[in-house]
Every structure is written in C-alpha cells, then in structure tokens.
Design a protein around this motif. Structure first.
Motif, PDB file in Angstrom:
ATOM      1  N   LEU A  65      -0.720   4.225  -5.552  1.00 19.87           N
ATOM      2  CA  LEU A  65      -0.212   3.357  -6.501  1.00 19.87           C
ATOM      3  C   LEU A  65      -0.605   2.199  -6.760  1.00 19.87           C
ATOM      4  O   LEU A  65      -0.390   1.320  -5.593  1.00 19.87           O
ATOM      5  CB  LEU A  65       1.468   3.478  -6.308  1.00 19.87           C
ATOM      6  N   GLU A  66      -1.020   1.797  -7.783  1.00 15.57           N
ATOM      7  CA  GLU A  66      -0.956   0.201  -7.930  1.00 15.57           C
ATOM      8  C   GLU A  66       0.158  -0.288  -8.468  1.00 15.57           C
ATOM      9  O   GLU A  66       0.523  -1.473  -8.192  1.00 15.57           O
ATOM     10  CB  GLU A  66      -2.228   0.113  -9.124  1.00 15.57           C
ATOM     11  N   THR A  67       1.130   0.628  -9.329  1.00 13.25           N
ATOM     12  CA  THR A  67       2.471   0.252  -9.810  1.00 13.25           C
ATOM     13  C   THR A  67       3.178   1.284  -9.305  1.00 13.25           C
ATOM     14  O   THR A  67       2.833   2.213  -8.755  1.00 13.25           O
ATOM     15  CB  THR A  67       2.268   0.184 -11.365  1.00 13.25           C
ATOM     16  N   GLY A  68       4.442   1.128  -9.513  1.00 12.66           N
ATOM     17  CA  GLY A  68       5.544   1.999  -8.791  1.00 12.66           C
ATOM     18  C   GLY A  68       6.623   2.305  -9.849  1.00 12.66           C
ATOM     19  O   GLY A  68       7.807   2.116  -9.570  1.00 12.66           O
ATOM     20  N   ARG A  69       6.297   2.899 -11.202  1.00 15.37           N
ATOM     21  CA  ARG A  69       6.958   3.328 -11.860  1.00 15.37           C
ATOM     22  C   ARG A  69       7.811   4.573 -11.639  1.00 15.37           C
ATOM     23  O   ARG A  69       7.285   5.600 -10.926  1.00 15.37           O
ATOM     24  CB  ARG A  69       6.589   3.726 -13.469  1.00 15.37           C
ATOM     25  N   THR A  70       8.982   5.009 -12.277  1.00 10.85           N
ATOM     26  CA  THR A  70       9.876   6.256 -11.810  1.00 10.85           C
ATOM     27  C   THR A  70       9.103   7.324 -12.190  1.00 10.85           C
ATOM     28  O   THR A  70       8.496   7.520 -13.346  1.00 10.85           O
ATOM     29  CB  THR A  70      11.140   6.022 -12.704  1.00 10.85           C
ATOM     30  N   HIS A  71       8.827   8.381 -11.277  1.00 14.10           N
ATOM     31  CA  HIS A  71       8.121   9.588 -11.563  1.00 14.10           C
ATOM     32  C   HIS A  71       6.699   9.281 -11.755  1.00 14.10           C
ATOM     33  O   HIS A  71       5.969  10.246 -12.624  1.00 14.10           O
ATOM     34  CB  HIS A  71       8.795  10.380 -12.486  1.00 14.10           C
ATOM     35  N   GLN A  72       6.205   8.186 -11.531  1.00 10.91           N
ATOM     36  CA  GLN A  72       4.790   7.997 -11.879  1.00 10.91           C
ATOM     37  C   GLN A  72       3.799   8.862 -11.735  1.00 10.91           C
ATOM     38  O   GLN A  72       2.901   9.295 -12.671  1.00 10.91           O
ATOM     39  CB  GLN A  72       4.263   6.468 -11.486  1.00 10.91           C
ATOM     40  N   ILE A  73       3.621   9.214 -10.485  1.00  7.93           N
ATOM     41  CA  ILE A  73       2.630  10.331 -10.128  1.00  7.93           C
ATOM     42  C   ILE A  73       2.989  11.838 -10.818  1.00  7.93           C
ATOM     43  O   ILE A  73       1.957  12.263 -11.551  1.00  7.93           O
ATOM     44  CB  ILE A  73       2.691  10.447  -8.362  1.00  7.93           C
ATOM     45  N   ARG A  74       3.943  12.108 -11.056  1.00 10.65           N
ATOM     46  CA  ARG A  74       4.424  13.447 -11.731  1.00 10.65           C
ATOM     47  C   ARG A  74       3.935  13.165 -12.977  1.00 10.65           C
ATOM     48  O   ARG A  74       3.173  14.077 -13.523  1.00 10.65           O
ATOM     49  CB  ARG A  74       5.941  13.497 -11.507  1.00 10.65           C
ATOM     50  N   VAL A  75       4.228  12.023 -13.705  1.00  9.66           N
ATOM     51  CA  VAL A  75       4.027  11.889 -15.129  1.00  9.66           C
ATOM     52  C   VAL A  75       2.542  11.899 -15.384  1.00  9.66           C
ATOM     53  O   VAL A  75       1.742  12.391 -16.448  1.00  9.66           O
ATOM     54  CB  VAL A  75       4.806  10.667 -15.827  1.00  9.66           C
ATOM     55  N   HIS A  76       1.966  10.949 -14.454  1.00 12.63           N
ATOM     56  CA  HIS A  76       0.448  10.985 -14.774  1.00 12.63           C
ATOM     57  C   HIS A  76      -0.427  12.006 -14.616  1.00 12.63           C
ATOM     58  O   HIS A  76      -1.159  12.372 -15.311  1.00 12.63           O
ATOM     59  CB  HIS A  76      -0.016   9.698 -13.797  1.00 12.63           C
ATOM     60  N   MET A  77      -0.077  12.786 -13.443  1.00 13.13           N
ATOM     61  CA  MET A  77      -0.995  13.836 -13.157  1.00 13.13           C
ATOM     62  C   MET A  77      -0.690  15.072 -14.390  1.00 13.13           C
ATOM     63  O   MET A  77      -1.616  15.872 -14.612  1.00 13.13           O
ATOM     64  CB  MET A  77      -0.640  14.394 -11.884  1.00 13.13           C
ATOM     65  N   THR A 120       0.897  -1.369   0.111  1.00 10.65           N
ATOM     66  CA  THR A 120       0.192  -0.185  -0.178  1.00 10.65           C
ATOM     67  C   THR A 120       0.994   1.186   0.095  1.00 10.65           C
ATOM     68  O   THR A 120       1.850   1.413   0.964  1.00 10.65           O
ATOM     69  CB  THR A 120      -0.916  -0.132   1.197  1.00 10.65           C
ATOM     70  N   ARG A 121       0.555   2.076  -0.892  1.00 15.99           N
ATOM     71  CA  ARG A 121       1.438   3.392  -1.095  1.00 15.99           C
ATOM     72  C   ARG A 121       0.526   4.440  -1.304  1.00 15.99           C
ATOM     73  O   ARG A 121       0.000   4.398  -2.462  1.00 15.99           O
ATOM     74  CB  ARG A 121       2.616   3.259  -2.119  1.00 15.99           C
ATOM     75  N   LYS A 122       0.218   5.499  -0.537  1.00 18.62           N
ATOM     76  CA  LYS A 122      -0.406   6.696  -0.652  1.00 18.62           C
ATOM     77  C   LYS A 122       0.321   8.052  -0.684  1.00 18.62           C
ATOM     78  O   LYS A 122       1.106   8.071   0.323  1.00 18.62           O
ATOM     79  CB  LYS A 122      -1.577   6.502   0.514  1.00 18.62           C
ATOM     80  N   TYR A 123       0.078   8.655  -1.568  1.00 16.33           N
ATOM     81  CA  TYR A 123       0.918   9.816  -1.692  1.00 16.33           C
ATOM     82  C   TYR A 123      -0.130  10.941  -1.632  1.00 16.33           C
ATOM     83  O   TYR A 123      -1.250  10.886  -2.068  1.00 16.33           O
ATOM     84  CB  TYR A 123       1.781  10.177  -2.992  1.00 16.33           C
ATOM     85  N   TYR A 124       0.371  12.111  -1.218  1.00 21.62           N
ATOM     86  CA  TYR A 124      -0.729  13.435  -1.198  1.00 21.62           C
ATOM     87  C   TYR A 124       0.291  14.573  -1.851  1.00 21.62           C
ATOM     88  O   TYR A 124       1.223  14.725  -1.713  1.00 21.62           O
ATOM     89  CB  TYR A 124      -0.602  13.803   0.309  1.00 21.62           C
ATOM     90  N   ALA A 125      -0.452  15.423  -2.805  1.00 22.19           N
ATOM     91  CA  ALA A 125       0.124  16.379  -3.488  1.00 22.19           C
ATOM     92  C   ALA A 125      -0.942  17.328  -3.903  1.00 22.19           C
ATOM     93  O   ALA A 125      -2.151  17.425  -3.713  1.00 22.19           O
ATOM     94  CB  ALA A 125       0.434  15.505  -5.156  1.00 22.19           C
ATOM     95  N   ILE A 126      -0.124  18.380  -4.086  1.00 21.54           N
ATOM     96  CA  ILE A 126      -1.025  19.634  -4.652  1.00 21.54           C
ATOM     97  C   ILE A 126      -0.707  19.816  -6.159  1.00 21.54           C
ATOM     98  O   ILE A 126       0.302  19.827  -6.345  1.00 21.54           O
ATOM     99  CB  ILE A 126      -0.806  20.875  -3.787  1.00 21.54           C
ATOM    100  N   VAL A 127      -1.736  19.724  -6.916  1.00 19.16           N
ATOM    101  CA  VAL A 127      -1.812  19.970  -8.329  1.00 19.16           C
ATOM    102  C   VAL A 127      -2.117  21.162  -8.795  1.00 19.16           C
ATOM    103  O   VAL A 127      -3.159  22.013  -8.175  1.00 19.16           O
ATOM    104  CB  VAL A 127      -2.260  18.652  -9.091  1.00 19.16           C
TER     105      VAL A 127
END
Length: 328
Positions: free
Chosen positions: A252-264, A190-197
């Motif tokens: 995250l369901e997967t954990g690719r490099t910079h995944q959240i940054r690229v996806h958002m 389980t990996r949960k991140y918090y971000a401001i976009v």
C-alpha cells in the motif's frame, strides 16, 4: 452521503417527543444524491462503527424516524427527508478485559504488534461488544494503552477488516499514538499484504492508481470514483501462479478502506473468498477474503529507528496454497 460527518443538531420537537425516552437525537437532512438507497444501508454507511444488525434493530424498535415517522429497514430514501436517530452513547458499552489469547509479535514500553486472527473484530461496538482485540489487549496490558481514541478503542491507531488476518500495531501511550498516526497520515509506513486472487495475472508486477470513494449504488461498499474519490495507490507483485488463481504481494502506498479488495477487483482479479467485491464462485470453504497483512514497518516513536514486524501466513492460507498447487 457526504464523506464528512453531518453536524449534530437538535431534532424537530415532534421527533424529540417521540424519541425522548431514549435520550438525545441526532438529526439531519438526507442528501438528494442518496435517493434510492435503503435506509439500513444508509445508516450502516453513516454509522460505520456499528454493526448493521444493531442499526436494523434500532429501526425496528422505532428509534429511527424519517420525517417524524417510523419506517422499515427496506424503506428507500427519496432525498430531502429529515432523518432523526438515537443511538446509545458509547460509554454504555461494557468494555471489559477478557483473557483472549493473543499472538504477540513484538512488544516494548511504547508499542505492541499483534497477529490478528480471522474473524476477530478490532474494537467493541454495538453488536460486537465482546471478544474483540481490544478486550484481549485490556487483559494483557491493563491501563497501559493510549487514550486518544477513547474508552472503546484504547491504543488503536489503525484497523484491518474482521476477516483479514495479520500484523496490527497498537500504541501504549499518547506519545507513541501521535507519532504513529502522523506516519499513517503521510503514508510513510510500510504495509505489505498477501492475497490469492481469481484468475492468472500475466504481468509480473503492476501499480493500480485509482481513487476510491463510497459506492454510489451500494453505500455498504467502496468503489473506484474518479470524480470524488480519494487518491489510492496499490503496488502488486506476482509471487506464484496456479491453474486459475494467483498469489500476490500488495504494498500500500495509501490506506483507503477496502483498498486492496477494490483495486484488485477493478483489474478483474477479485480476492478469493471476497463475497462483497467478488462475484465469482469458489469451490473452497472460506471465511471471507483471502488476505493477510504480512509486513508492517515504521519509525519507532522513541528510538527513531526503523522497526519492521512480520506475521507468518495463517494455517488456512497455507493449506489453500497446497490445494491450488495440486490442481490439474
């Protein structure tokens, strides 16, 4: 460049002679797909464990040869060249314990969960030889860290970016390391991140299912790559909306490099402060992306029970939220 590492092969005799005073040489043919890429960017992609400034110095010092001749960092590859590079062996780095204050969230005989601060590199590499999380862990744990990843990365089973804050798990022995690594590989952690976009997200939640690979136009970046990218899935949920920004939870369901940054960024909501993937200006003085690893949960390697550890939002993040709430 292929996602797989090039094989270590002897360099041409002339290259060995030119570089012999510096040791063994790694040599390979540049793929035609990398035509047009700057040499320093190409090297930073290939040797992603080293800082770009370190690699640029190697080029400047003549320790990187293209078709048996030294070139400059801004040299543009044409594809098909023979590249020869000599880099000091990792063991030449002095990896010493340092009394760096660490925020320990949880610790037992197998695992240690740390709240990594912004600006801290996880493990040493040329250009980042000290002040890393590993230096602090060696001081705190002594020899009680797994050795699977070698002397430069004892106990390290996963990483988060230098400017991302939050919880990271470190393994104290090889049994724990192998157990956690398997969970990372099958995406069961389980990996949960918090971000401001940037921008106001209208829907309350969503899923981004887009494969991610190395960018074809900028080898320093990752990008959505439908043809050759690896499966990447991010689930996001809106937690709070501001005038021009949105506070989100990303799981995250997967954990690719910079995944959240690229996806958002792919849905036109890049992370606030992200100078690599975001092109929008911000009036706030930030050090990199506004991203925090808040929750990490896994099956404990010894007890077999689920263990979840949380890291509170950092002070800068809370101050920023208060500023955004007061915007008119």
């Amino acid at each position: 460049m292929s996602e797989e590492r090039k094989q270590w092969i002897p360099a041409a005799d002339s290259s060995v002679e030119l570089l012999s005073s510096y040791g063994d040489v790694e040599s390979w043919d540049v793929d035609i797909a990398d035509a047009g890429v700057r040499l320093d960017a190409y090297l930073a992609d290939y040797y992603d464990q080293y800082s770009r400034s370190f690699l640029q110095k190697l080029v400047k010092d003549g320790k990187v040869l293209v078709d048996n001749r030294p070139v400059k960092n801004n040299y543009r590859l044409t594809g098909g060249e023979v590249l020869c590079v000599q880099i000091p062996q990792p063991e030449q780095l002095d990896v010493s314990p340092e009394p760096i204050p660490l925020e320990i969230l949880y610790e037992d005989e197998d695992l240690i969960f740390v709240n990594k601060p912004k600006g801290m590199v996880v493990h040493p590499a040329p250009g980042h030889s000290g002040g890393t999380l590993v230096n602090g862990l060696l001081y705190h744990c002594g020899s009680s860290l797994s050795g699977i990843n070698g002397v430069l990365r004892p106990g390290i089973v996963h990483r988060i970016d230098m400017d991302t804050t939050g919880v990271l798990v470190v393994c104290k022995n090889d049994l724990a390391h192998n157990h956690v690594a398997r969970q990372l590989a099958d995406h069961s952690i389980t990996r949960k991140y918090y971000a401001i976009v940037h921008g106001v997200i209208t829907e309350d939640s969503g899923t981004i299912n887009q494969p991610i690979g190395r960018s074809r136009t900028n080898r320093m970046k990752m990008a959505i790559d439908i043809m050759n990218g690896k499966r990447a899935v991010t689930h996001y949920r809106v937690l709070e909306r501001y005038k021009d920004y949105t506070y989100v939870e990303c799981q995250l369901e997967t954990g690719r490099t910079h995944q959240i940054r690229v996806h958002m960024t792919s849905i036109n909501h890049p992370l606030l402060g992200d100078e690599v993937y975001g092109s929008r200006k911000t009036p706030f003085h930030l050090q990199g992306q506004t991203l925090h690893a808040g929750v990490l949960g896994l099956i404990h390697p010894r007890t077999g029970e689920y263990l979840e550890v949380c890291a509170e939002l950092p002070e800068y993040f809370l101050r920023l939220q208060n500023s955004l709430r007061n915007q008119k």
